[in-house]
Motif scaffolding. Structure first.
Motif, PDB file in Angstrom:
ATOM      1  N   THR A   1     -10.183 -30.152  -0.981  1.00 22.72           N
ATOM      2  CA  THR A   1     -10.003 -28.830  -0.391  1.00 22.72           C
ATOM      3  C   THR A   1     -11.347 -28.200  -0.042  1.00 22.72           C
ATOM      4  O   THR A   1     -11.501 -27.582   1.019  1.00 22.72           O
ATOM      5  CB  THR A   1      -9.223 -27.918  -1.351  1.00 22.72           C
ATOM      6  OG1 THR A   1      -7.947 -28.503  -1.621  1.00 22.72           O
ATOM      7  CG2 THR A   1      -9.017 -26.534  -0.759  1.00 22.72           C
ATOM      8  N   ALA A   2     -12.334 -28.373  -0.926  1.00 21.66           N
ATOM      9  CA  ALA A   2     -13.669 -27.838  -0.645  1.00 21.66           C
ATOM     10  C   ALA A   2     -14.240 -28.464   0.620  1.00 21.66           C
ATOM     11  O   ALA A   2     -14.806 -27.765   1.477  1.00 21.66           O
ATOM     12  CB  ALA A   2     -14.596 -28.075  -1.825  1.00 21.66           C
ATOM     13  N   ALA A   3     -14.098 -29.769   0.753  1.00 20.31           N
ATOM     14  CA  ALA A   3     -14.609 -30.452   1.943  1.00 20.31           C
ATOM     15  C   ALA A   3     -13.901 -29.965   3.202  1.00 20.31           C
ATOM     16  O   ALA A   3     -14.518 -29.855   4.271  1.00 20.31           O
ATOM     17  CB  ALA A   3     -14.437 -31.959   1.792  1.00 20.31           C
ATOM     18  N   TYR A   4     -12.629 -29.648   3.064  1.00 17.50           N
ATOM     19  CA  TYR A   4     -11.872 -29.126   4.200  1.00 17.50           C
ATOM     20  C   TYR A   4     -12.347 -27.728   4.601  1.00 17.50           C
ATOM     21  O   TYR A   4     -12.388 -27.386   5.792  1.00 17.50           O
ATOM     22  CB  TYR A   4     -10.387 -29.114   3.852  1.00 17.50           C
ATOM     23  CG  TYR A   4      -9.514 -28.518   4.916  1.00 17.50           C
ATOM     24  CD1 TYR A   4      -9.369 -29.145   6.146  1.00 17.50           C
ATOM     25  CD2 TYR A   4      -8.832 -27.328   4.697  1.00 17.50           C
ATOM     26  CE1 TYR A   4      -8.575 -28.602   7.143  1.00 17.50           C
ATOM     27  CE2 TYR A   4      -8.033 -26.768   5.682  1.00 17.50           C
ATOM     28  CZ  TYR A   4      -7.898 -27.408   6.900  1.00 17.50           C
ATOM     29  OH  TYR A   4      -7.112 -26.862   7.877  1.00 17.50           O
ATOM     30  N   LEU A   5     -12.718 -26.926   3.604  1.00 18.72           N
ATOM     31  CA  LEU A   5     -13.117 -25.544   3.892  1.00 18.72           C
ATOM     32  C   LEU A   5     -14.523 -25.424   4.447  1.00 18.72           C
ATOM     33  O   LEU A   5     -14.818 -24.497   5.210  1.00 18.72           O
ATOM     34  CB  LEU A   5     -13.022 -24.695   2.616  1.00 18.72           C
ATOM     35  CG  LEU A   5     -11.631 -24.440   2.046  1.00 18.72           C
ATOM     36  CD1 LEU A   5     -11.734 -23.571   0.800  1.00 18.72           C
ATOM     37  CD2 LEU A   5     -10.728 -23.789   3.076  1.00 18.72           C
ATOM     38  N   VAL A   6     -15.402 -26.334   4.031  1.00 13.19           N
ATOM     39  CA  VAL A   6     -16.795 -26.238   4.482  1.00 13.19           C
ATOM     40  C   VAL A   6     -16.848 -26.483   5.989  1.00 13.19           C
ATOM     41  O   VAL A   6     -16.364 -27.497   6.474  1.00 13.19           O
ATOM     42  CB  VAL A   6     -17.669 -27.258   3.731  1.00 13.19           C
ATOM     43  CG1 VAL A   6     -19.074 -27.312   4.336  1.00 13.19           C
ATOM     44  CG2 VAL A   6     -17.737 -26.895   2.256  1.00 13.19           C
ATOM     45  N   PRO A   7     -17.440 -25.568   6.746  1.00 14.02           N
ATOM     46  CA  PRO A   7     -17.409 -25.686   8.216  1.00 14.02           C
ATOM     47  C   PRO A   7     -17.919 -27.020   8.739  1.00 14.02           C
ATOM     48  O   PRO A   7     -17.382 -27.549   9.706  1.00 14.02           O
ATOM     49  CB  PRO A   7     -18.300 -24.525   8.671  1.00 14.02           C
ATOM     50  CG  PRO A   7     -18.178 -23.518   7.576  1.00 14.02           C
ATOM     51  CD  PRO A   7     -18.063 -24.317   6.304  1.00 14.02           C
ATOM     52  N   ALA A   8     -18.940 -27.596   8.100  1.00 12.02           N
ATOM     53  CA  ALA A   8     -19.490 -28.865   8.594  1.00 12.02           C
ATOM     54  C   ALA A   8     -18.495 -29.999   8.489  1.00 12.02           C
ATOM     55  O   ALA A   8     -18.630 -31.008   9.167  1.00 12.02           O
ATOM     56  CB  ALA A   8     -20.750 -29.223   7.805  1.00 12.02           C
ATOM     57  N   ALA A   9     -17.474 -29.841   7.632  1.00 12.33           N
ATOM     58  CA  ALA A   9     -16.467 -30.882   7.477  1.00 12.33           C
ATOM     59  C   ALA A   9     -15.284 -30.657   8.398  1.00 12.33           C
ATOM     60  O   ALA A   9     -14.362 -31.446   8.429  1.00 12.33           O
ATOM     61  CB  ALA A   9     -15.974 -30.929   6.030  1.00 12.33           C
ATOM     62  N   ARG A  10     -15.310 -29.548   9.144  1.00  8.68           N
ATOM     63  CA  ARG A  10     -14.165 -29.176   9.947  1.00  8.68           C
ATOM     64  C   ARG A  10     -14.630 -28.809  11.356  1.00  8.68           C
ATOM     65  O   ARG A  10     -14.834 -27.654  11.666  1.00  8.68           O
ATOM     66  CB  ARG A  10     -13.424 -28.009   9.306  1.00  8.68           C
ATOM     67  CG  ARG A  10     -13.027 -28.242   7.873  1.00  8.68           C
ATOM     68  CD  ARG A  10     -12.296 -27.054   7.279  1.00  8.68           C
ATOM     69  NE  ARG A  10     -11.079 -26.803   8.036  1.00  8.68           N
ATOM     70  CZ  ARG A  10     -10.950 -25.854   8.951  1.00  8.68           C
ATOM     71  NH1 ARG A  10     -11.959 -25.068   9.224  1.00  8.68           N
ATOM     72  NH2 ARG A  10      -9.822 -25.679   9.594  1.00  8.68           N
ATOM     73  N   ASP A  11     -14.788 -29.817  12.175  1.00  6.55           N
ATOM     74  CA  ASP A  11     -15.306 -29.588  13.517  1.00  6.55           C
ATOM     75  C   ASP A  11     -14.217 -29.214  14.511  1.00  6.55           C
ATOM     76  O   ASP A  11     -14.511 -28.983  15.689  1.00  6.55           O
ATOM     77  CB  ASP A  11     -16.027 -30.840  14.019  1.00  6.55           C
ATOM     78  CG  ASP A  11     -17.231 -31.157  13.143  1.00  6.55           C
ATOM     79  OD1 ASP A  11     -17.519 -32.352  12.971  1.00  6.55           O
ATOM     80  OD2 ASP A  11     -17.849 -30.205  12.639  1.00  6.55           O
ATOM     81  N   ALA A  12     -12.971 -29.184  14.043  1.00 10.97           N
ATOM     82  CA  ALA A  12     -11.876 -28.900  14.965  1.00 10.97           C
ATOM     83  C   ALA A  12     -10.844 -28.030  14.280  1.00 10.97           C
ATOM     84  O   ALA A  12     -10.861 -27.870  13.066  1.00 10.97           O
ATOM     85  CB  ALA A  12     -11.236 -30.209  15.432  1.00 10.97           C
ATOM     86  N   ALA A  13      -9.955 -27.497  15.053  1.00 10.56           N
ATOM     87  CA  ALA A  13      -8.906 -26.641  14.499  1.00 10.56           C
ATOM     88  C   ALA A  13      -7.948 -27.458  13.658  1.00 10.56           C
ATOM     89  O   ALA A  13      -7.791 -28.664  13.869  1.00 10.56           O
ATOM     90  CB  ALA A  13      -8.145 -25.961  15.639  1.00 10.56           C
ATOM     91  N   PRO A  14      -7.275 -26.826  12.680  1.00  9.59           N
ATOM     92  CA  PRO A  14      -6.305 -27.546  11.845  1.00  9.59           C
ATOM     93  C   PRO A  14      -5.239 -28.217  12.708  1.00  9.59           C
ATOM     94  O   PRO A  14      -4.789 -27.677  13.707  1.00  9.59           O
ATOM     95  CB  PRO A  14      -5.680 -26.429  10.989  1.00  9.59           C
ATOM     96  CG  PRO A  14      -6.712 -25.352  10.966  1.00  9.59           C
ATOM     97  CD  PRO A  14      -7.390 -25.415  12.295  1.00  9.59           C
ATOM     98  N   GLY A  15      -4.883 -29.441  12.297  1.00  6.26           N
ATOM     99  CA  GLY A  15      -3.842 -30.163  13.009  1.00  6.26           C
ATOM    100  C   GLY A  15      -4.374 -31.151  14.020  1.00  6.26           C
ATOM    101  O   GLY A  15      -3.636 -32.028  14.468  1.00  6.26           O
ATOM    102  N   THR A  16      -5.640 -31.031  14.416  1.00  6.66           N
ATOM    103  CA  THR A  16      -6.195 -31.990  15.358  1.00  6.66           C
ATOM    104  C   THR A  16      -6.612 -33.254  14.626  1.00  6.66           C
ATOM    105  O   THR A  16      -6.737 -33.283  13.404  1.00  6.66           O
ATOM    106  CB  THR A  16      -7.416 -31.401  16.079  1.00  6.66           C
ATOM    107  OG1 THR A  16      -8.454 -31.201  15.113  1.00  6.66           O
ATOM    108  CG2 THR A  16      -7.081 -30.084  16.754  1.00  6.66           C
ATOM    109  N   ALA A  17      -6.849 -34.307  15.396  1.00  9.61           N
ATOM    110  CA  ALA A  17      -7.239 -35.573  14.785  1.00  9.61           C
ATOM    111  C   ALA A  17      -8.537 -35.437  14.010  1.00  9.61           C
ATOM    112  O   ALA A  17      -8.686 -35.982  12.922  1.00  9.61           O
ATOM    113  CB  ALA A  17      -7.376 -36.652  15.863  1.00  9.61           C
TER     114      ALA A  17
END
Length: 223
Positions: A60-76
């Motif tokens: 969950t932490a990795a998901y929240l950190v912006p660098a781990a999430r370059d796209a909107a939720p639900g994208t590949a």
């Protein structure tokens, strides 16, 4: 001990998820995650649920950190980033994981509600000498806070730190079965979340899904 005249059980052990299955803590986890996410400038919504509920703190932490999430939720790209922290800065992920754990612990310390039917089933399993394991995506520090509420001695406790990968991977359930010296194909996993159900199914366990109430001993025997 079980009666000598009773038919043999169709399973070797029962493996329980904790959050949302035995104790009503998933709402507390969501609140804690939403609080930390807000501090990072993000408001959580329904699209975030699969990456929060049933996941380890680190995932969950990795998901929240912006660098781990370059796209909107639900994208590949978001799906690829969600399962692990490799895409994010390790120190930042560790710091966010620590904040998540503490925010969750603060809420648990205020008290947790045991899910209806859980106490009765755990007592029945003890009376029947059926081995039980607790298989949680929460860190051990959280598990230790919750265990007194359950008043049950699990033969095995597998927390987030105890397997290489967390749910939805099968590793936690396979580790619990290994420690119990049981065949996972002859274990019943009691779960509530799609993430946990996927993990138990991948491990080869029979899965009993909780929908607001833990099943009774007779229902468990019937499968």
């Amino acid at each position: 001990m079980p009666s000598d005249s009773a038919p043999p059980l169709p399973f070797e052990a029962v493996l329980f998820d904790m959050d949302g299955t035995l104790v009503d803590t998933e709402g507390l986890w969501w609140e804690a995650t939403a609080e930390v996410a807000a501090s990072l400038g993000r408001a959580l919504g329904s699209a975030d649920v699969p990456y929060v509920l049933g996941r380890t703190v680190e995932d969950t932490a990795a998901y929240l950190v912006p660098a781990a999430r370059d796209a909107a939720p639900g994208t590949a790209a978001a799906r690829d980033a969600a399962p692990g922290p490799a895409a994010a800065d390790r120190e930042t992920v560790d710091a966010v994981a620590g904040r998540l754990t503490e925010a969750f612990a603060d809420r648990i310390r205020q008290g947790v509600r045991v899910v209806r039917g859980a106490t009765e089933l755990l007592r029945a399993l003890t009376a029947q000498a059926v081995p039980t394991a607790l298989v949680s995506a929460s860190p051990r520090s959280i598990v230790e806070l919750v265990l007194p509420s359950l008043d049950h001695r699990f033969a095995v406790v597998v927390a987030a730190e105890d397997s290489p990968r967390g749910k939805p991977h099968p590793d936690p359930y396979l580790e619990a079965a290994r420690l119990l010296e049981a065949d996972p194909r002859r274990c019943v996993a009691v779960e509530d979340s799609p993430t946990g159900i996927a993990a138990a199914t991948a491990a080869g366990c029979h899965v009993l899904v909780v929908r607001g109430e833990v099943p009774s001993w007779s229902a468990l025997r019937r499968g």
